[in-house]
Design a protein around this motif. Structure first.
Motif, PDB file in Angstrom:
ATOM      1  N   VAL A  70       0.840  -1.199   0.000  1.00  0.00           N
ATOM      2  CA  VAL A  70       0.000   0.000   0.000  1.00  0.00           C
ATOM      3  C   VAL A  70       0.874   1.248   0.000  1.00  0.00           C
ATOM      4  O   VAL A  70       0.606   2.215  -0.725  1.00  0.00           O
ATOM      5  N   TYR A  71       1.936   1.218   0.792  1.00  0.00           N
ATOM      6  CA  TYR A  71       2.868   2.354   0.798  1.00  0.00           C
ATOM      7  C   TYR A  71       3.490   2.550  -0.586  1.00  0.00           C
ATOM      8  O   TYR A  71       3.674   3.681  -1.042  1.00  0.00           O
ATOM      9  N   LYS A  72       3.811   1.442  -1.240  1.00  0.00           N
ATOM     10  CA  LYS A  72       4.421   1.519  -2.572  1.00  0.00           C
ATOM     11  C   LYS A  72       3.445   2.142  -3.566  1.00  0.00           C
ATOM     12  O   LYS A  72       3.815   3.023  -4.365  1.00  0.00           O
ATOM     13  N   ARG A  73       2.198   1.697  -3.528  1.00  0.00           N
ATOM     14  CA  ARG A  73       1.202   2.245  -4.441  1.00  0.00           C
ATOM     15  C   ARG A  73       0.942   3.727  -4.157  1.00  0.00           C
ATOM     16  O   ARG A  73       0.796   4.537  -5.081  1.00  0.00           O
ATOM     17  N   LEU A  74       0.887   4.082  -2.875  1.00  0.00           N
ATOM     18  CA  LEU A  74       0.673   5.484  -2.528  1.00  0.00           C
ATOM     19  C   LEU A  74       1.864   6.324  -2.989  1.00  0.00           C
ATOM     20  O   LEU A  74       1.697   7.453  -3.479  1.00  0.00           O
ATOM     21  N   SER A  75       3.059   5.771  -2.875  1.00  0.00           N
ATOM     22  CA  SER A  75       4.259   6.447  -3.368  1.00  0.00           C
ATOM     23  C   SER A  75       4.168   6.674  -4.877  1.00  0.00           C
ATOM     24  O   SER A  75       4.527   7.751  -5.376  1.00  0.00           O
ATOM     25  N   ASP A  76       3.669   5.672  -5.596  1.00  0.00           N
ATOM     26  CA  ASP A  76       3.502   5.807  -7.046  1.00  0.00           C
ATOM     27  C   ASP A  76       2.520   6.932  -7.381  1.00  0.00           C
ATOM     28  O   ASP A  76       2.741   7.695  -8.327  1.00  0.00           O
ATOM     29  N   CYS A  77       1.446   7.025  -6.593  1.00  0.00           N
ATOM     30  CA  CYS A  77       0.458   8.090  -6.825  1.00  0.00           C
ATOM     31  C   CYS A  77       1.095   9.457  -6.624  1.00  0.00           C
ATOM     32  O   CYS A  77       0.900  10.376  -7.435  1.00  0.00           O
ATOM     33  N   HIS A  78       1.854   9.608  -5.547  1.00  0.00           N
ATOM     34  CA  HIS A  78       2.522  10.883  -5.284  1.00  0.00           C
ATOM     35  C   HIS A  78       3.554  11.175  -6.372  1.00  0.00           C
ATOM     36  O   HIS A  78       3.737  12.331  -6.769  1.00  0.00           O
TER      37      HIS A  78
ATOM     38  N   LYS B  55       3.394  10.237  -9.514  1.00  0.00           N
ATOM     39  CA  LYS B  55       2.671  10.671 -10.713  1.00  0.00           C
ATOM     40  C   LYS B  55       2.267  12.136 -10.608  1.00  0.00           C
ATOM     41  O   LYS B  55       2.203  12.846 -11.616  1.00  0.00           O
ATOM     42  N   ALA B  56       1.995  12.570  -9.357  1.00  0.00           N
ATOM     43  CA  ALA B  56       1.578  13.960  -9.142  1.00  0.00           C
ATOM     44  C   ALA B  56       2.771  14.892  -8.996  1.00  0.00           C
ATOM     45  O   ALA B  56       2.595  16.108  -8.852  1.00  0.00           O
ATOM     46  N   GLY B  57       3.980  14.328  -9.019  1.00  0.00           N
ATOM     47  CA  GLY B  57       5.181  15.145  -8.890  1.00  0.00           C
ATOM     48  C   GLY B  57       5.448  15.614  -7.473  1.00  0.00           C
ATOM     49  O   GLY B  57       6.209  16.563  -7.252  1.00  0.00           O
ATOM     50  N   ASN B  58       4.833  14.935  -6.495  1.00  0.00           N
ATOM     51  CA  ASN B  58       5.007  15.310  -5.093  1.00  0.00           C
ATOM     52  C   ASN B  58       6.196  14.539  -4.516  1.00  0.00           C
ATOM     53  O   ASN B  58       6.047  13.443  -3.970  1.00  0.00           O
ATOM     54  N   LYS B  59       7.371  15.112  -4.632  1.00  0.00           N
ATOM     55  CA  LYS B  59       8.608  14.439  -4.232  1.00  0.00           C
ATOM     56  C   LYS B  59       8.611  14.062  -2.749  1.00  0.00           C
ATOM     57  O   LYS B  59       8.935  12.924  -2.386  1.00  0.00           O
ATOM     58  N   GLU B  60       8.282  15.033  -1.886  1.00  0.00           N
ATOM     59  CA  GLU B  60       8.386  14.813  -0.447  1.00  0.00           C
ATOM     60  C   GLU B  60       7.546  13.632   0.014  1.00  0.00           C
ATOM     61  O   GLU B  60       8.023  12.736   0.723  1.00  0.00           O
ATOM     62  N   LYS B  61       6.266  13.600  -0.402  1.00  0.00           N
ATOM     63  CA  LYS B  61       5.384  12.519   0.029  1.00  0.00           C
ATOM     64  C   LYS B  61       5.758  11.191  -0.613  1.00  0.00           C
ATOM     65  O   LYS B  61       5.618  10.133  -0.010  1.00  0.00           O
ATOM     66  N   CYS B  62       6.226  11.248  -1.852  1.00  0.00           N
ATOM     67  CA  CYS B  62       6.658  10.040  -2.553  1.00  0.00           C
ATOM     68  C   CYS B  62       7.814   9.382  -1.803  1.00  0.00           C
ATOM     69  O   CYS B  62       7.787   8.185  -1.514  1.00  0.00           O
ATOM     70  N   ILE B  63       8.827  10.182  -1.462  1.00  0.00           N
ATOM     71  CA  ILE B  63       9.990   9.670  -0.740  1.00  0.00           C
ATOM     72  C   ILE B  63       9.603   9.235   0.671  1.00  0.00           C
ATOM     73  O   ILE B  63      10.090   8.225   1.189  1.00  0.00           O
ATOM     74  N   GLU B  64       8.683   9.967   1.276  1.00  0.00           N
ATOM     75  CA  GLU B  64       8.233   9.642   2.634  1.00  0.00           C
ATOM     76  C   GLU B  64       7.625   8.243   2.689  1.00  0.00           C
ATOM     77  O   GLU B  64       7.886   7.478   3.632  1.00  0.00           O
ATOM     78  N   CYS B  65       6.831   7.900   1.696  1.00  0.00           N
ATOM     79  CA  CYS B  65       6.211   6.567   1.659  1.00  0.00           C
ATOM     80  C   CYS B  65       7.263   5.478   1.483  1.00  0.00           C
ATOM     81  O   CYS B  65       7.193   4.410   2.117  1.00  0.00           O
ATOM     82  N   LEU B  66       8.241   5.733   0.622  1.00  0.00           N
ATOM     83  CA  LEU B  66       9.300   4.750   0.401  1.00  0.00           C
ATOM     84  C   LEU B  66      10.184   4.611   1.636  1.00  0.00           C
ATOM     85  O   LEU B  66      10.665   3.517   1.958  1.00  0.00           O
ATOM     86  N   GLU B  67      10.381   5.706   2.351  1.00  0.00           N
ATOM     87  CA  GLU B  67      11.137   5.654   3.601  1.00  0.00           C
ATOM     88  C   GLU B  67      10.405   4.783   4.625  1.00  0.00           C
ATOM     89  O   GLU B  67      11.032   4.058   5.404  1.00  0.00           O
ATOM     90  N   ALA B  68       9.078   4.862   4.612  1.00  0.00           N
ATOM     91  CA  ALA B  68       8.282   4.042   5.526  1.00  0.00           C
ATOM     92  C   ALA B  68       8.486   2.560   5.231  1.00  0.00           C
ATOM     93  O   ALA B  68       8.608   1.741   6.146  1.00  0.00           O
ATOM     94  N   ILE B  69       8.544   2.213   3.945  1.00  0.00           N
ATOM     95  CA  ILE B  69       8.779   0.815   3.568  1.00  0.00           C
ATOM     96  C   ILE B  69      10.168   0.374   4.032  1.00  0.00           C
ATOM     97  O   ILE B  69      10.338  -0.731   4.568  1.00  0.00           O
TER      98      ILE B  69
END
Length: 213
Positions: A124-132, A134-148
């Protein structure tokens, strides 16, 4: 509720019911035979109720076995299940996945965020990271991957994703940091995949004129 949750929680619920009906037995002098029969019936009804919820989700999941089925009608069917399984991460994950497959990433993001209220699944974190992403939201994208990476500290693939995403967003410093982390992570079980990840990290570092051991 997932089958795992059922297996874990059912004995506890059963024990609580036994204690409750044990008090009834002592107060109204119910026979042991009637008490045992009541216990069996209560467990049967509990099992049927939880299995019905589980089978409902499984049925919905089967509707999404290939990309072509992820159309609006399938999403509508999944949404219709909400009242009965609204506390299930699987429901939100399935709907989020359906929206993701038809490239409605903003809507998918909403459901993946809801799913994370009930689970800490790396998927779920990976998919949410993909969504961020796609939206160009670097901070949230990296944050989700950091959680994983935090959930799976000994796995290389979250660090590889962090390296790739950081490079994608033009953050070479962070990408090199993750590349170094990949090489410094001890391997419990060597594998071809792990070797490929390490090689990718080495080549990335060399491409930026940084020596790796």
């Amino acid at each position: 509720m997932s089958m795992t949750n059922f297996i874990i929680s059912a004995p506890l619920i059963w024990f609580m019911e036994m204690c409750y009906f044990g008090n009834i037995l002592s107060s109204c002098h119910m026979t042991a035979f009637k008490y045992n029969r009541l216990m069996i019936l209560s467990l049967v009804f509990l099992t049927i109720h939880i299995l019905q919820r589980e089978l409902t989700v499984i049925k919905a999941q089967s509707q999404l076995t290939n990309v072509e089925q992820a159309k609006r009608k399938d999403i509508s069917k999944l949404k219709a299940l909400s009242p009965s399984i609204e506390t299930s991460e699987r429901y939100y994950t399935l709907v989020g996945e359906a929206f993701f497959r038809i490239k409605q990433y903003k809507k998918a993001e909403k459901y993946f965020v809801e799913a994370l209220k009930f689970t800490s699944s790396p998927y779920v974190y990976k998919r949410l990271s993909d969504c961020h992403g796609k939206a160009g939201n670097k901070e949230k994208c990296i944050e989700c991957l950091e959680a994983i990476s935090y959930i799976k500290p000994h796995h290389l693939w979250p660090k590889v994703l962090l390296m790739r995403r950081s490079d994608h967003f033009g953050d070479t410093t962070s990408a090199l940091h993750y590349a170094t982390s990949i090489l410094n992570t001890p391997l419990k079980i060597p594998s071809k995949t792990a070797s490929a990840y390490r090689y990718e990290a080495i080549m990335y570092m060399r491409s930026h004129h940084i020596n790796s051991k």
